[in-house]
Design a protein around this motif. Structure first.
Motif, PDB file in Angstrom:
ATOM      1  N   PHE A  58       0.819  -1.202   0.000  1.00 26.03           N
ATOM      2  CA  PHE A  58       0.000   0.000   0.000  1.00 26.03           C
ATOM      3  C   PHE A  58       0.858   1.261   0.000  1.00 26.03           C
ATOM      4  O   PHE A  58       0.539   2.249  -0.652  1.00 26.03           O
ATOM      5  N   VAL A  59       1.982   1.220   0.727  1.00 28.12           N
ATOM      6  CA  VAL A  59       2.833   2.404   0.883  1.00 28.12           C
ATOM      7  C   VAL A  59       3.753   2.625  -0.312  1.00 28.12           C
ATOM      8  O   VAL A  59       4.079   3.765  -0.650  1.00 28.12           O
ATOM      9  N   ILE A  60       4.160   1.541  -0.966  1.00 25.57           N
ATOM     10  CA  ILE A  60       5.134   1.686  -2.043  1.00 25.57           C
ATOM     11  C   ILE A  60       4.587   2.585  -3.152  1.00 25.57           C
ATOM     12  O   ILE A  60       5.349   3.277  -3.842  1.00 25.57           O
ATOM     13  N   TYR A  61       3.286   2.614  -3.295  1.00 29.56           N
ATOM     14  CA  TYR A  61       2.680   3.509  -4.294  1.00 29.56           C
ATOM     15  C   TYR A  61       3.023   4.967  -3.990  1.00 29.56           C
ATOM     16  O   TYR A  61       3.405   5.725  -4.881  1.00 29.56           O
ATOM     17  N   ALA A 120      -3.454  -7.140  -7.002  1.00 28.99           N
ATOM     18  CA  ALA A 120      -3.505  -5.732  -7.404  1.00 28.99           C
ATOM     19  C   ALA A 120      -2.111  -5.128  -7.508  1.00 28.99           C
ATOM     20  O   ALA A 120      -1.806  -4.378  -8.443  1.00 28.99           O
ATOM     21  N   THR A 121      -1.253  -5.448  -6.554  1.00 25.40           N
ATOM     22  CA  THR A 121       0.094  -4.878  -6.539  1.00 25.40           C
ATOM     23  C   THR A 121       0.923  -5.377  -7.716  1.00 25.40           C
ATOM     24  O   THR A 121       1.633  -4.599  -8.367  1.00 25.40           O
ATOM     25  N   GLY A 122       0.837  -6.675  -7.994  1.00 20.53           N
ATOM     26  CA  GLY A 122       1.587  -7.217  -9.121  1.00 20.53           C
ATOM     27  C   GLY A 122       1.183  -6.586 -10.436  1.00 20.53           C
ATOM     28  O   GLY A 122       2.023  -6.296 -11.297  1.00 20.53           O
ATOM     29  N   LEU A 123      -0.112  -6.323 -10.594  1.00 18.81           N
ATOM     30  CA  LEU A 123      -0.596  -5.734 -11.842  1.00 18.81           C
ATOM     31  C   LEU A 123      -0.089  -4.307 -12.036  1.00 18.81           C
ATOM     32  O   LEU A 123       0.216  -3.892 -13.158  1.00 18.81           O
ATOM     33  N   LEU A 143       9.908  -2.492 -10.197  1.00 17.88           N
ATOM     34  CA  LEU A 143      10.459  -3.600  -9.421  1.00 17.88           C
ATOM     35  C   LEU A 143       9.858  -3.720  -8.014  1.00 17.88           C
ATOM     36  O   LEU A 143       9.563  -4.838  -7.574  1.00 17.88           O
ATOM     37  N   PRO A 144       9.672  -2.615  -7.270  1.00 19.02           N
ATOM     38  CA  PRO A 144       9.086  -2.762  -5.925  1.00 19.02           C
ATOM     39  C   PRO A 144       7.695  -3.396  -5.943  1.00 19.02           C
ATOM     40  O   PRO A 144       7.347  -4.160  -5.030  1.00 19.02           O
ATOM     41  N   PHE A 145       6.897  -3.119  -6.963  1.00 15.47           N
ATOM     42  CA  PHE A 145       5.563  -3.699  -7.049  1.00 15.47           C
ATOM     43  C   PHE A 145       5.638  -5.197  -7.347  1.00 15.47           C
ATOM     44  O   PHE A 145       4.868  -5.994  -6.799  1.00 15.47           O
ATOM     45  N   LEU A 146       6.570  -5.591  -8.188  1.00 14.67           N
ATOM     46  CA  LEU A 146       6.725  -7.004  -8.508  1.00 14.67           C
ATOM     47  C   LEU A 146       7.275  -7.776  -7.323  1.00 14.67           C
ATOM     48  O   LEU A 146       6.890  -8.932  -7.083  1.00 14.67           O
ATOM     49  N   ILE A 147       8.145  -7.141  -6.539  1.00 13.29           N
ATOM     50  CA  ILE A 147       8.656  -7.771  -5.312  1.00 13.29           C
ATOM     51  C   ILE A 147       7.506  -8.016  -4.335  1.00 13.29           C
ATOM     52  O   ILE A 147       7.409  -9.072  -3.714  1.00 13.29           O
ATOM     53  N   GLY A 148       6.623  -7.021  -4.196  1.00 17.56           N
ATOM     54  CA  GLY A 148       5.476  -7.167  -3.312  1.00 17.56           C
ATOM     55  C   GLY A 148       4.574  -8.311  -3.721  1.00 17.56           C
ATOM     56  O   GLY A 148       4.047  -9.044  -2.886  1.00 17.56           O
ATOM     57  N   PHE A 149       4.409  -8.496  -5.031  1.00 12.97           N
ATOM     58  CA  PHE A 149       3.583  -9.591  -5.530  1.00 12.97           C
ATOM     59  C   PHE A 149       4.191 -10.953  -5.163  1.00 12.97           C
ATOM     60  O   PHE A 149       3.494 -11.885  -4.778  1.00 12.97           O
ATOM     61  N   ILE A 150       5.508 -11.048  -5.273  1.00 11.21           N
ATOM     62  CA  ILE A 150       6.190 -12.313  -4.979  1.00 11.21           C
ATOM     63  C   ILE A 150       6.054 -12.695  -3.507  1.00 11.21           C
ATOM     64  O   ILE A 150       5.948 -13.875  -3.151  1.00 11.21           O
ATOM     65  N   LEU A 151       6.041 -11.684  -2.609  1.00 10.26           N
ATOM     66  CA  LEU A 151       5.972 -11.960  -1.169  1.00 10.26           C
ATOM     67  C   LEU A 151       4.573 -12.382  -0.707  1.00 10.26           C
ATOM     68  O   LEU A 151       4.419 -12.964   0.360  1.00 10.26           O
ATOM     69  N   GLY A 152       3.555 -12.090  -1.517  1.00 10.40           N
ATOM     70  CA  GLY A 152       2.183 -12.368  -1.116  1.00 10.40           C
ATOM     71  C   GLY A 152       1.904 -13.800  -0.701  1.00 10.40           C
ATOM     72  O   GLY A 152       1.274 -14.049   0.332  1.00 10.40           O
TER      73      GLY A 152
END
Length: 458
Positions: free
Chosen positions: A44-47, A112-115, A205-214
């Motif tokens: 949510f914050v990375i945005y 949502a984050t990955g997209l 990259l930060p959004f894709l990292i967040g998707f991987i951690l989900g």
């Protein structure tokens, strides 16, 4: 009209106080909620931390402030939808359990984050690019609206009465860890990459990292047991059929007080953590890596202090800490912004954000416990999520947008301080009407064990 306590001291509480303490179950609950909260807050914050890059990618403009306004407007959309998530997911959690609802929130947030990390820029997709971005931000807001209240209720319902502040503070510590993780990733990328590459594709990259951690958080939440309080409510067939209606009709004044109490933390957090780094880059011309480093340091302060304040709230009560946080925000807001603007350096930014983090920890330590203590188990998820969710949506989510607009309209870079002063005054007043239940059993509404606990006319 004075507001009387919805849980008078003479009312018997029922079986809630007799629950044996299962340390292993408590630890599993802390880990499951903590990992999930870290992931949710990171996403949510990375945005907000990527606001400058997102503005260039999706809101191209010759005026950098106008582009930033567009990005923060989309940031605010996530908060507009947040109360809807609080209502829908909160009701689901009160009907089907806290664990089931928290599994839903983490899956939705990951998608949502990955997209967001995969959306083509405006130059490629045109107007559809920001439209898709807004839809993803709405999904993030919907998920977060149900996440925070569920995690708070989950930990508080596992904790013994004399440790609710300490145990529930780990949720807010996890929030700080999520912020630190997001800020650290932003700092590393901005420092390691040249500015052109970062703006072109590095921000993805930060959004894709967040998707991987989900999936990690998802797995942990599927393995934790439901809270004893909710299981007891389900066994007594006291699960509410309409938690939203009951919350609004039985606890309106308490929800209003909880809403007001939540304002100050939301504003301090989203002004100093989300708005100020972008403000420092655009208005003060401080390098992005330096602003992320300062935010990272401030996050460490909040992370270390929050559990300490949570334990302190178990000893001295919740309300004194909220009075202190509200008063400190009102008194120190203007000096902190003045320091940033006049020093015009990393040192001034670090000083302001660090002091703000101390203020925020006074709020973060006891907030989960005090909100959960206001409502019975059958309605807790819904009533807590709505009270907090609307405060975040109205006062927190729009804080970066309002702060940016205030500077633009007045020409005064210190103008956002007035917003903080107003928030502090509102929360100070609300604290007067919050019921102090530190160390007491949670209010329960189980048929056959206690009378109906609701607000009574003064």
């Amino acid at each position: 009209m004075a507001v009387s306590s919805p849980i008078p001291a003479h009312v018997p509480i029922g079986t809630a106080a007799a629950d044996p303490v299962d340390e292993a179950a408590i630890n599993r609950a802390i880990v499951a909620c903590g990992i999930g909260q870290i992931f949710e807050i990171y996403d949510f914050v990375i945005y907000g931390l990527m606001a400058g890059a997102l503005a260039r990618a999706f809101f191209p403009s010759t005026d950098p402030v106008a582009g930033l306004l567009g990005t923060f407007a989309t940031f605010a959309v996530g908060f507009v939808i947040r109360p809807i998530g609080a209502v829908v997911i909160g009701a689901y959690g009160d009907r089907h359990g806290r664990r089931a609802a928290l599994v839903v929130t983490i899956g939705l947030m990951a998608a949502a984050t990955g997209l967001i990390g995969l959306i083509p820029a405006y130059a490629t997709l045109g107007v559809f690019a920001p439209i898709i971005l807004v839809l993803c931000r709405m999904a993030q807001g919907f998920s977060t609206g149900g996440e925070w209240g569920g995690a708070a209720a989950f930990l508080v319902e596992y904790a013994p009465p004399n440790r609710r502040g300490a145990i529930s503070s780990y949720q807010q510590a996890a929030t700080a860890l999520g912020l630190l993780a997001a800020t650290l990733v932003a700092f590393i990328l901005s420092a390691a990459m040249d500015n052109a590459a970062f703006l072109a594709w590095g921000w993805r990259l930060p959004f894709l990292i967040g998707f991987i951690l989900g999936p990690v958080g998802y797995y942990l939440r599927t393995k934790v047991e439901e809270t004893p309080a909710f299981e007891r409510t389900r066994q007594h067939h006291d699960v509410s059929r309409s938690p939203l209606r009951q919350s609004l009709t039985q606890y309106p004044a308490t929800m209003l007080a909880a809403f007001g109490l939540s304002i100050i933390g939301c504003v301090v957090n989203y002004v100093f953590v989300i708005y100020v780094p972008s403000f420092a880059q655009v208005q003060l011309h401080i390098p992005a890596s330096s602003t992320f480093l300062s935010t990272l340091a401030a996050g460490v302060i909040c992370l270390l202090l929050t559990p300490i304040v949570g334990r302190l709230s178990d000893r001295i009560g919740r309300r004194p800490l909220f009075f202190a946080a509200s008063a400190a925000s009102s008194v120190l807001a203007y000096p902190l912004f003045h320091v940033m603007v006049t020093m015009h350096s990393l040192g001034g930014l670090l000083l302001a954000q660090s002091v703000a983090s101390v203020i925020l920890s006074l709020y973060a330590g006891p907030i989960c416990a005090v909100l959960a203590e206001q409502f019975p188990t059958s309605l807790r998820y819904t009533a807590l999520s709505i009270s907090y969710g609307f405060a975040v949506a109205i006062f927190g989510g729009f804080a970066p947008l309002i702060s940016t607009a205030l500077v633009r309209l007045t020409g005064d870079p210190v103008a956002p301080a007035y917003y903080l002063v107003a928030a502090g005054i509102l929360s100070f007043i609300a604290t007067i009407f919050v019921h102090e239940r530190a160390g007491l059993p949670l209010p329960d509404d189980i048929a056959g064990s206690a009378p109906s606990l609701r607000e009574k006319p003064a």
